[in-house]
Write a protein that holds these residues in place. Structure first.
Motif, PDB file in Angstrom:
ATOM      1  N   PRO A 343      49.232  40.462 -25.812  1.00 42.52           N
ATOM      2  CA  PRO A 343      49.243  41.317 -24.617  1.00 42.52           C
ATOM      3  C   PRO A 343      50.590  41.248 -23.922  1.00 42.52           C
ATOM      4  CG  PRO A 343      48.056  39.293 -24.172  1.00 42.52           C
ATOM      5  CD  PRO A 343      48.340  39.300 -25.653  1.00 42.52           C
ATOM      6  N   PRO A 344      50.963  42.315 -23.227  1.00 43.33           N
ATOM      7  CA  PRO A 344      52.237  42.279 -22.501  1.00 43.33           C
ATOM      8  C   PRO A 344      52.202  41.232 -21.398  1.00 43.33           C
ATOM      9  CG  PRO A 344      50.938  44.200 -21.875  1.00 43.33           C
ATOM     10  CD  PRO A 344      50.235  43.577 -23.041  1.00 43.33           C
ATOM     11  N   GLU A 345      53.359  40.738 -21.066  1.00 42.14           N
ATOM     12  CA  GLU A 345      53.459  39.750 -19.992  1.00 42.14           C
ATOM     13  C   GLU A 345      53.532  40.487 -18.648  1.00 42.14           C
ATOM     14  OE1 GLU A 345      55.928  36.000 -21.169  1.00 42.14           O
ATOM     15  OE2 GLU A 345      56.949  37.738 -21.992  1.00 42.14           O
ATOM     16  N   PRO A 346      52.471  40.450 -17.838  1.00 42.18           N
ATOM     17  CA  PRO A 346      52.530  41.146 -16.545  1.00 42.18           C
ATOM     18  C   PRO A 346      53.536  40.482 -15.613  1.00 42.18           C
ATOM     19  CG  PRO A 346      50.516  39.840 -16.716  1.00 42.18           C
ATOM     20  CD  PRO A 346      51.178  39.785 -18.058  1.00 42.18           C
ATOM     21  N   CYS A 347      54.359  41.307 -14.998  1.00 35.59           N
ATOM     22  CA  CYS A 347      55.392  40.780 -14.099  1.00 35.59           C
ATOM     23  C   CYS A 347      55.040  40.975 -12.630  1.00 35.59           C
ATOM     24  CB  CYS A 347      56.742  41.444 -14.401  1.00 35.59           C
ATOM     25  SG  CYS A 347      57.321  41.167 -16.085  1.00 35.59           S
ATOM     26  N   THR A 348      54.199  41.970 -12.345  1.00 35.05           N
ATOM     27  CA  THR A 348      53.816  42.251 -10.967  1.00 35.05           C
ATOM     28  C   THR A 348      52.300  42.304 -10.869  1.00 35.05           C
ATOM     29  OG1 THR A 348      53.810  44.655 -11.278  1.00 35.05           O
ATOM     30  CG2 THR A 348      55.921  43.633 -10.703  1.00 35.05           C
ATOM     31  N   ALA A 350      50.652  44.807  -9.877  1.00 33.69           N
ATOM     32  CA  ALA A 350      50.236  46.097 -10.440  1.00 33.69           C
ATOM     33  C   ALA A 350      50.082  46.011 -11.949  1.00 33.69           C
ATOM     34  CB  ALA A 350      51.250  47.180 -10.064  1.00 33.69           C
ATOM     35  N   ASP A 351      51.020  45.309 -12.616  1.00 32.78           N
ATOM     36  CA  ASP A 351      50.898  45.110 -14.073  1.00 32.78           C
ATOM     37  C   ASP A 351      49.613  44.362 -14.406  1.00 32.78           C
ATOM     38  OD1 ASP A 351      53.323  46.340 -14.440  1.00 32.78           O
ATOM     39  OD2 ASP A 351      54.462  44.455 -14.492  1.00 32.78           O
ATOM     40  N   ALA A 352      49.327  43.321 -13.631  1.00 32.83           N
ATOM     41  CA  ALA A 352      48.132  42.517 -13.891  1.00 32.83           C
ATOM     42  C   ALA A 352      46.865  43.335 -13.675  1.00 32.83           C
ATOM     43  CB  ALA A 352      48.131  41.280 -12.990  1.00 32.83           C
ATOM     44  N   VAL A 353      46.854  44.186 -12.635  1.00 33.01           N
ATOM     45  CA  VAL A 353      45.674  45.029 -12.376  1.00 33.01           C
ATOM     46  C   VAL A 353      45.450  45.984 -13.544  1.00 33.01           C
ATOM     47  CG1 VAL A 353      44.769  46.880 -10.919  1.00 33.01           C
ATOM     48  CG2 VAL A 353      45.803  44.849  -9.878  1.00 33.01           C
ATOM     49  N   ARG A 354      46.537  46.599 -14.026  1.00 30.50           N
ATOM     50  CA  ARG A 354      46.399  47.507 -15.171  1.00 30.50           C
ATOM     51  C   ARG A 354      45.861  46.770 -16.393  1.00 30.50           C
ATOM     52  NH1 ARG A 354      51.132  49.896 -13.089  1.00 30.50           N
ATOM     53  NH2 ARG A 354      52.440  48.480 -14.324  1.00 30.50           N
ATOM     54  N   GLU A 355      46.359  45.578 -16.646  1.00 32.31           N
ATOM     55  CA  GLU A 355      45.906  44.818 -17.808  1.00 32.31           C
ATOM     56  C   GLU A 355      44.455  44.386 -17.639  1.00 32.31           C
ATOM     57  OE1 GLU A 355      46.207  43.476 -21.591  1.00 32.31           O
ATOM     58  OE2 GLU A 355      47.661  44.667 -20.462  1.00 32.31           O
ATOM     59  N   ASN A 569      39.289  38.130  -2.609  1.00 28.24           N
ATOM     60  CA  ASN A 569      40.065  36.995  -2.065  1.00 28.24           C
ATOM     61  C   ASN A 569      41.564  37.226  -2.187  1.00 28.24           C
ATOM     62  OD1 ASN A 569      37.693  35.519  -1.460  1.00 28.24           O
ATOM     63  ND2 ASN A 569      37.590  34.769  -3.579  1.00 28.24           N
ATOM     64  N   ASN A 570      42.003  38.384  -1.697  1.00 33.08           N
ATOM     65  CA  ASN A 570      43.437  38.710  -1.681  1.00 33.08           C
ATOM     66  C   ASN A 570      44.051  38.716  -3.082  1.00 33.08           C
ATOM     67  OD1 ASN A 570      43.546  38.909   1.187  1.00 33.08           O
ATOM     68  ND2 ASN A 570      43.627  36.663   1.307  1.00 33.08           N
ATOM     69  N   MET A 571      43.292  39.226  -4.042  1.00 26.70           N
ATOM     70  CA  MET A 571      43.781  39.396  -5.425  1.00 26.70           C
ATOM     71  C   MET A 571      44.103  38.067  -6.104  1.00 26.70           C
ATOM     72  SD  MET A 571      43.818  42.754  -5.574  1.00 26.70           S
ATOM     73  CE  MET A 571      44.919  43.394  -6.789  1.00 26.70           C
ATOM     74  N   ASP A 572      43.421  36.984  -5.689  1.00 30.92           N
ATOM     75  CA  ASP A 572      43.718  35.683  -6.288  1.00 30.92           C
ATOM     76  C   ASP A 572      43.520  35.700  -7.791  1.00 30.92           C
ATOM     77  OD1 ASP A 572      44.409  34.639  -3.899  1.00 30.92           O
ATOM     78  OD2 ASP A 572      42.554  33.515  -3.562  1.00 30.92           O
ATOM     79  N   GLY A 573      42.426  36.299  -8.244  1.00 30.46           N
ATOM     80  CA  GLY A 573      42.138  36.308  -9.679  1.00 30.46           C
ATOM     81  C   GLY A 573      43.187  37.059 -10.461  1.00 30.46           C
ATOM     82  N   VAL A 574      43.647  38.187  -9.930  1.00 28.26           N
ATOM     83  CA  VAL A 574      44.668  38.970 -10.616  1.00 28.26           C
ATOM     84  C   VAL A 574      45.997  38.221 -10.641  1.00 28.26           C
ATOM     85  CG1 VAL A 574      46.014  41.100 -10.521  1.00 28.26           C
ATOM     86  CG2 VAL A 574      43.560  41.161 -10.101  1.00 28.26           C
ATOM     87  N   GLU A 575      46.333  37.570  -9.547  1.00 24.30           N
ATOM     88  CA  GLU A 575      47.596  36.841  -9.498  1.00 24.30           C
ATOM     89  C   GLU A 575      47.638  35.700 -10.508  1.00 24.30           C
ATOM     90  OE1 GLU A 575      48.251  35.674  -5.502  1.00 24.30           O
ATOM     91  OE2 GLU A 575      48.920  37.675  -4.845  1.00 24.30           O
ATOM     92  N   ARG A 576      46.471  35.162 -10.827  1.00 25.86           N
ATOM     93  CA  ARG A 576      46.448  34.096 -11.840  1.00 25.86           C
ATOM     94  C   ARG A 576      46.880  34.628 -13.199  1.00 25.86           C
ATOM     95  NH1 ARG A 576      41.905  32.141  -8.925  1.00 25.86           N
ATOM     96  NH2 ARG A 576      40.440  33.316 -10.223  1.00 25.86           N
ATOM     97  N   MET A 577      46.697  35.939 -13.423  1.00 30.43           N
ATOM     98  CA  MET A 577      47.114  36.525 -14.693  1.00 30.43           C
ATOM     99  C   MET A 577      48.631  36.539 -14.842  1.00 30.43           C
ATOM    100  SD  MET A 577      44.485  39.749 -14.984  1.00 30.43           S
ATOM    101  CE  MET A 577      45.107  40.257 -16.590  1.00 30.43           C
ATOM    102  N   LEU A 578      49.368  36.436 -13.722  1.00 32.95           N
ATOM    103  CA  LEU A 578      50.818  36.453 -13.781  1.00 32.95           C
ATOM    104  C   LEU A 578      51.385  35.133 -14.285  1.00 32.95           C
ATOM    105  CD1 LEU A 578      51.555  38.232 -10.371  1.00 32.95           C
ATOM    106  CD2 LEU A 578      51.531  39.242 -12.658  1.00 32.95           C
ATOM    107  N   VAL A 579      50.576  34.092 -14.267  1.00 33.10           N
ATOM    108  CA  VAL A 579      51.031  32.769 -14.735  1.00 33.10           C
ATOM    109  C   VAL A 579      50.560  32.585 -16.171  1.00 33.10           C
ATOM    110  CG1 VAL A 579      50.993  30.290 -14.312  1.00 33.10           C
ATOM    111  CG2 VAL A 579      50.825  31.886 -12.386  1.00 33.10           C
ATOM    112  N   PRO A 580      51.459  32.633 -17.151  1.00 27.41           N
ATOM    113  CA  PRO A 580      51.032  32.508 -18.552  1.00 27.41           C
ATOM    114  C   PRO A 580      50.469  31.124 -18.833  1.00 27.41           C
ATOM    115  CG  PRO A 580      53.422  32.400 -18.400  1.00 27.41           C
ATOM    116  CD  PRO A 580      52.914  32.756 -17.024  1.00 27.41           C
ATOM    117  N   THR A 581      49.489  31.064 -19.682  1.00 30.54           N
ATOM    118  CA  THR A 581      48.934  29.766 -20.077  1.00 30.54           C
ATOM    119  C   THR A 581      49.929  29.046 -20.978  1.00 30.54           C
ATOM    120  OG1 THR A 581      47.856  30.672 -22.039  1.00 30.54           O
ATOM    121  CG2 THR A 581      46.611  30.719 -19.979  1.00 30.54           C
ATOM    122  N   PRO A 582      49.904  27.723 -20.999  1.00 33.51           N
ATOM    123  CA  PRO A 582      50.828  26.994 -21.880  1.00 33.51           C
ATOM    124  C   PRO A 582      50.697  27.402 -23.346  1.00 33.51           C
ATOM    125  CG  PRO A 582      49.825  25.499 -20.290  1.00 33.51           C
ATOM    126  CD  PRO A 582      49.129  26.819 -20.132  1.00 33.51           C
ATOM    127  N   ALA A 583      49.458  27.623 -23.786  1.00 31.47           N
ATOM    128  CA  ALA A 583      49.256  27.982 -25.196  1.00 31.47           C
ATOM    129  C   ALA A 583      49.865  29.342 -25.507  1.00 31.47           C
ATOM    130  CB  ALA A 583      47.765  27.984 -25.523  1.00 31.47           C
TER     131      ALA A 583
END
Length: 626
Positions: A343-348, A350-355, A569-583
């Motif tokens: 998957p693309p790496e969301p940078c914003t 808005a990117d995370a919401v689209r994904e 909760n102020n888009m907390d869940g979506v913002e977590r998508m901006l942080v890539p997992t270590p794997a």
């Protein structure tokens, strides 16, 4: 006088003829050397460059001459003779790490140039006088100052006039008994390194054997036979020929150990001999010794060994290069495809919401297939995911349970009620039964089966929850950081669905109670018929409710619940998508490095192939003209 003139003329003519032959021979040798430099040297350089790039870490094996031998077999002496330099000497294991020796003929350049390359790009220039100390220092840096070993290689580049153009890998000598300071499993460690190098079919095994031992007893022979049973990849060099000349001719001609590329016998340099003196002494030994002189001249001497190795190396590189090109292209294509599928790496945000909504769309599509339309192309062999079929089985089981649910003591359904009705007969209108008795009895009957539709909806929603969670996990596997929120959303949605279905079943049962209160029966047949209609209404009502609820869940409810949970909760869940997992970050980084390495490797090979293609006509003309 005339005779003398004639003799002088003849001598002059002979001299001119010899000079002409020398010129022709010189031209031929020059043409051969030019052809070698034009054809073979670029191939060797390309393979050495690929080795520098460490393309083998991508599973692409390179043509390699691997030098193996038992401890004290004379490996170092052979390599010194080929390279014309002194290597580390001492008691025990002298070579503690793989030593990749790249020998390059410097041509007319009389000044040797030596350098070491190791530890991921470190380069250390050295000299003939200091090369042994430099190798020892690099080895200590890699494998420690003791007597342990490592599989991290050191590359020694020797550019020197007169050396053969060869690349060889010298491996630690095989020892079975550890000495003080060595680990107890030293043999297993060395054997593991050796087998990793000699196992690939692209490897040529240069097996160094001492003339003083029986060849079948050599551990290096046993190892090479394990990976090269036919011997077609093994060349043996016999050292210390001067120490044990008796029976050597028979050893190398009878060949009890199956050396497919034959033997070359050599004499080691002794004491303070120069390399030139050692070669002259070697030539005299095999020419004059009463036993050794009987060995075929194509099987003796370091110069013969150098020629054989050069020919073998050129042959295996030319044979392997097309396959190397194919492997590089195939691996590059697979790695590029795998990176493209990530998957693309969301940078914003808005990117995370689209994904996120792309994931939801995929989940909806999969659930509609398996739970609504009955399309199983995503899971052709997984019956658990054939949703509509499994739901139909649950409804069939539900329908079959209803008539049997109220059986009493093995009696047919409703027989007990018939007896009670008969006992309540009195003076009434003909064919009419007391309403109160009938109402009580049928209410009791309906209540006795009320748990069956409740069991059905629990079974259905447990199954649907399992499918939904699996589909969510599958489509969101690239974003595991949002999976906990998605699981909570699904569990909340399923709890609501269960509650809604429980209310519906209760209402369905209550409606049947009301219907019963408004009925009066006069005949046994009419009573049984009415009960059948009750059963059908319960079955049909439950089935329609379940199917409608599932369809609504797949098309709307699930998306709404996921959006509320993840984007709340102020888009907390979506913002977590901006942080890539270590794997995911590690995998992406690994693929990018792999693609970069393979692209560089592809360019190296492509440049060499283009160069050879352009030079082919000229080289062919030079060859035939000589």
């Amino acid at each position: 006088m005339h005779l003398r003139i004639d003799e002088e003329a003849a001598a002059g003519a002979e001299q001119e003829e010899m000079e002409e032959e020398d010129v022709k021979g010189g031209i031929a040798r020059s043409a051969m050397a030019a052809s070698y430099n034009d054809q073979i040297r670029p191939l060797l350089d390309a393979v050495d460059r690929l080795r520098q790039l460490n393309v083998s870490q991508e599973g692409i094996q390179l043509p390699t001459i691997v030098v193996v031998g038992d401890q004290s077999s004379g490996k170092s002496s052979v390599l010194e003779s080929l390279a014309g330099i002194s290597l580390p000497r001492g008691q025990g294991i002298c070579t503690r790490v793989p030593l990749v020796m790249r020998l390059q003929d410097a041509g007319d350049d009389d000044e040797p140039a030596l350098r070491l390359e190791y530890s991921g790009g470190r380069v250390v220039a050295t000299s003939e006088a200091e090369v042994a100390d430099a190798i020892n220092a690099a080895t200590a840096e890699i494998a420690g100052c003791g007597k342990g070993i490592s599989n991290a290689p050191i590359t020694l580049v020797v550019r020197k006039k007169g050396v053969p153009d060869l690349t060889l890998v010298d491996l630690p000598g095989i020892t079975r008994v550890p000495v003080k300071g060595q680990p107890e499993d030293i043999y297993d460690q060395i054997a593991g390194i050796i087998k990793a190098y000699i196992a690939p079919r692209e490897s040529i095994i240069l097996n160094v054997l001492s003339a003083t031992v029986d060849f079948p007893t050599c551990e290096s022979i046993r190892m090479s036979q394990q990976v090269d049973r036919t011997g077609n990849r093994t060349l043996a060099v016999v050292t210390k020929s001067d120490k044990a000349p008796e029976g050597l001719l028979e050893k190398v001609t009878v060949d009890d150990v199956g050396i497919g590329l034959r033997y070359v016998c050599v004499r080691n340099r002794i004491g303070d001999e120069t390399y030139k003196e050692a070669r002259e002494a070697e030539a005299r030994l095999f020419a004059e010794h009463p036993l050794l002189s009987r060995i075929d001249k194509s099987m003796v001497g370091v110069p013969t060994l150098a020629r054989r190795l050069t020919q073998i190396q050129a042959s295996i590189i030319a044979r392997s290069l097309p396959d190397i090109v194919k492997q590089i292209n195939d691996k590059l294509s697979r790695s590029s495809d795998e990176l493209g599928q990530m998957p693309p790496e969301p940078c914003t945000v808005a990117d995370a919401v689209r994904e996120f909504f792309h994931i939801v769309k995929q989940v909806r599509a999969s659930l509609e297939k398996v739970l609504v339309r009955g399309e199983f192309d995503e899971y052709p062999n997984d019956r658990h995911h054939h949703g509509t079929a499994r739901l139909a089985e649950m409804l069939e089981g539900f329908a079959s349970r209803l008539p049997a649910a109220a059986a009493t003591d093995g009696e047919p359904f409703l027989m007990e009620e018939m007896r009670v009705l008969k006992e309540t007969k009195g003076i009434n209108l003909p064919n009419f039964m007391p309403r109160s008795a009938l109402h009580v009895l049928l209410n009791r009957k309906v209540e006795s089966i009320a748990h069956v539709p409740h069991d059905l909806v629990r079974q259905v929603w447990d199954y649907v929850e399992d499918l939904v969670l699996k589909e969510l996990q599958r489509h969101s596997r690239s974003y595991p950081q949002v999976q906990p929120s998605c699981r909570r959303a699904v569990q909340s949605l399923m709890d609501k669905a269960r509650e809604r279905s429980a209310r519906y079943v209760n209402e369905l049962i209550d409606m049947e109670m009301v219907e019963l209160a408004m009925q009066a029966f006069d005949l046994k047949a009419r009573l049984a018929t009415y009960w059948n209609s009750v059963v059908l209404r319960v079955i049909d009502g439950s089935a329609l409710h379940v199917l409608y609820s599932i369809k609504h869940l797949a098309e709307k409810d699930l998306e709404d619940e996921l959006a509320a949970q993840v984007m709340g909760n102020n888009m907390d869940g979506v913002e977590r998508m901006l942080v890539p997992t270590p794997a995911a970050a590690a995998k992406r980084d690994c693929l990018r490095k792999s693609i970069k390495l393979l692209q560089e490797s592809k360019e190296v090979v492509a440049n060499i192939m283009d160069r050879l293609t352009r030079q082919a006509p000229t080289m062919s003309d030079n060859y035939y003209s000589t």
